[in-house]
Design an enzyme around this catalytic site. Structure first.
Site, PDB file in Angstrom:
ATOM      1  N   HIS A 133     165.092  53.407  56.451  1.00 22.16           N
ATOM      2  CA  HIS A 133     163.333  53.276  56.388  1.00 22.16           C
ATOM      3  C   HIS A 133     162.909  53.147  54.809  1.00 22.16           C
ATOM      4  O   HIS A 133     161.636  53.004  54.823  1.00 22.16           O
ATOM      5  CB  HIS A 133     163.412  54.887  57.010  1.00 22.16           C
ATOM      6  CG  HIS A 133     161.246  55.441  56.931  1.00 22.16           C
ATOM      7  ND1 HIS A 133     160.864  55.292  57.942  1.00 22.16           N
ATOM      8  CD2 HIS A 133     161.143  55.448  55.957  1.00 22.16           C
ATOM      9  CE1 HIS A 133     160.024  55.457  58.095  1.00 22.16           C
ATOM     10  NE2 HIS A 133     159.944  55.082  56.888  1.00 22.16           N
ATOM     11  N   GLU A 134     163.884  53.724  53.764  1.00 22.87           N
ATOM     12  CA  GLU A 134     163.186  53.433  52.052  1.00 22.87           C
ATOM     13  C   GLU A 134     163.590  52.797  51.604  1.00 22.87           C
ATOM     14  O   GLU A 134     162.664  52.323  51.451  1.00 22.87           O
ATOM     15  CB  GLU A 134     163.455  55.256  52.195  1.00 22.87           C
ATOM     16  CG  GLU A 134     163.138  56.759  52.213  1.00 22.87           C
ATOM     17  CD  GLU A 134     161.857  57.365  52.884  1.00 22.87           C
ATOM     18  OE1 GLU A 134     161.122  56.343  51.882  1.00 22.87           O
ATOM     19  OE2 GLU A 134     161.536  57.612  53.595  1.00 22.87           O
TER      20      GLU A 134
ATOM     21  N   HIS B 153     160.420  50.215  52.264  1.00 24.13           N
ATOM     22  CA  HIS B 153     159.539  50.397  51.826  1.00 24.13           C
ATOM     23  C   HIS B 153     159.853  49.841  50.573  1.00 24.13           C
ATOM     24  O   HIS B 153     158.653  49.189  49.629  1.00 24.13           O
ATOM     25  CB  HIS B 153     159.346  51.873  51.433  1.00 24.13           C
ATOM     26  CG  HIS B 153     158.547  52.609  52.462  1.00 24.13           C
ATOM     27  ND1 HIS B 153     157.343  52.329  53.212  1.00 24.13           N
ATOM     28  CD2 HIS B 153     159.353  54.020  52.933  1.00 24.13           C
ATOM     29  CE1 HIS B 153     156.682  53.324  54.094  1.00 24.13           C
ATOM     30  NE2 HIS B 153     157.836  54.120  54.180  1.00 24.13           N
TER      31      HIS B 153
ATOM     32  N   CYS C 237     155.909  58.009  59.300  1.00 24.10           N
ATOM     33  CA  CYS C 237     156.005  57.763  57.850  1.00 24.10           C
ATOM     34  C   CYS C 237     154.742  58.661  56.732  1.00 24.10           C
ATOM     35  O   CYS C 237     153.617  58.360  58.056  1.00 24.10           O
ATOM     36  CB  CYS C 237     155.456  55.999  58.021  1.00 24.10           C
ATOM     37  SG  CYS C 237     155.423  55.385  56.100  1.00 24.10           S
TER      38      CYS C 237
END
Length: 407
Positions: A368-369, A372, A326
């Protein structure tokens, strides 16, 4: 969150428009059946193209003879088509080519419940239901096939929506700060014109920059440098900006030109030579918007592409373990279990809504994004976390150029 005021204003405008003949608008008191609805979608799409509209509309809850607003009980999520199939899925299967028609529910002026079906105009070919194109003539829906001139007109369609002049819009509808930003960008691109640019008034500059056409405000002008309160000129566009995280607010807090500047700032961070990224979320650099960039390993050339108002609709398959890192936590790496396939929905920078399925490494990046955006780090999901000693060397010599969607 549905904007009742915007849709109520749209209905008022469509009722006014209905007083003259058109092929892209229909009112119904209530739902009839799947066959009729499929034919209406085809007819409204083709009619919108022929009448040079961006969309066709079918309002449920409005009497077609009197135009009295009565409200409706129609709920597309609860209606079944043939074979007990969900109505929306049935329509999506048999409308071709695949277009992004959708239903919106709102309360007219806060009172009567209305459902509107919004159908994009056909482009380059007629929209069909069960391989048959339809058209609305007077108050009737009929097959398009006998009307060869109309079919030919649809096949050669493809006008530039953004270049069209907006009736009633003036320089007063534009944002002064956004125009200053546009001047700055113009002078950077054309340094020999910098002195002249400083001397031009706004109207002259906007014409030189091709943001207006002969001094007239176009949809491009409003999209890039329009004030937020001028959005009613573009109210049929559901995309008003990227979602503010932690809210249901989709309104643009600033003109589109400045939003795109924020988008490029995210891109610049992702491709910085000191970074080691294949994706990035706007909150990682302090932009509180539902926006990510992803390197698409599943596409030729592995382009970095933007995804606005991104949502993961479905997580598909069985979880598999894999390494992740990351930009927010260098130089750590971890082993995280993710799904191998996802279905996502998002909006392109030009406002086009998209739904697609993604698999492989790109699907992992999307997960993953999007984490966030929801305040989750990969370390919250990781089985193990470790330090990657070679992280600082991995991106040496790397440089970036502005992507195609920025030009």
């Amino acid at each position: 969150m549905v904007d009742n005021e915007t849709y109520s204003r749209l209905l008022d405008r469509m009722i006014a428009v209905s007083k003259r003949e058109n092929r892209y608008l229909e009112f119904k008191s209530n739902y009839q059946d799947a066959q009729h609805l499929g034919e209406y979608i085809s007819a409204l799409s083709n009619g919108a193209c022929l009448d040079r509209q961006d969309s066709g509309y079918l309002f449920f809850g409005v009497e077609d003879e009197t135009l009295a607003i009565k409200g409706t009980t129609f709920d597309v999520s609860k209606v079944k088509a043939k074979g007990n199939q969900a109505l929306l899925l049935y329509l999506k299967l048999y409308i071709t080519p695949k277009i992004d028609f959708h239903f919106e529910e709102f309360f007219y002026n806060g009172n009567e419940r209305i459902v509107v079906l919004i159908v994009p105009a056909a482009l380059g070919q007629p929209t069909c239901f069960f391989d048959e194109p339809y058209i609305r003539i007077d108050s009737h829906v009929t097959k398009l096939a006998p009307y060869t001139d109309w079919i030919r007109e649809i096949y050669i369609s493809g006008h530039d929506w953004t270049a069209e002049v907006v009736d009633g819009a003036t320089l007063a509808d534009l944002d002064a700060d956004a125009i200053l930003e546009a001047r700055k960008g113009y002078k950077e691109r054309f340094p020999k014109q910098a002195k002249a640019c400083d001397e031009w008034d706004d109207a002259t500059f906007l014409d030189h920059a091709k943001l207006t056409s002969g001094g007239k405000i176009t949809r491009t002008t409003l999209l890039l440098v329009g004030k937020e309160e001028s959005a009613h000129y573009l109210e049929h566009m559901l995309f008003k900006g990227t979602q503010v995280l932690g809210t249901q607010d989709y309104r643009a807090e600033k003109p589109m030109l400045e939003q795109i500047d924020s988008l490029f700032e995210v891109y610049r961070t992702l491709t910085d030579p000191s970074q080691d990224g294949v994706g990035i979320a706007a909150p990682q650099i302090g932009i509180n918007r539902r926006l990510i960039l992803v390197m698409r390993y599943d596409k030729p050339g592995e382009p970095i592409e933007p995804y606005l108002n991104i949502q993961i609709d479905s997580l598909l398959g069985e979880k598999v373990p894999g390494p992740e890192g990351c930009l927010s936590l260098p130089p750590y790496r971890g082993i995280v279990r993710r799904y191998p396939r996802v279905q996502i929905s998002y909006v392109k920078p030009d406002g086009t809504p998209v739904t697609e399925k993604v698999e492989g490494y790109s699907a992992i990046i999307f997960q993953h994004e999007c984490d966030h955006l929801d305040g989750i780090l990969y370390t919250d999901r990781a089985d193990t976390v470790m330090v990657n000693e070679n992280w600082a060397e991995e991106r040496k010599g790397f440089s970036y150029e502005k992507p195609d969607w920025w030009r």
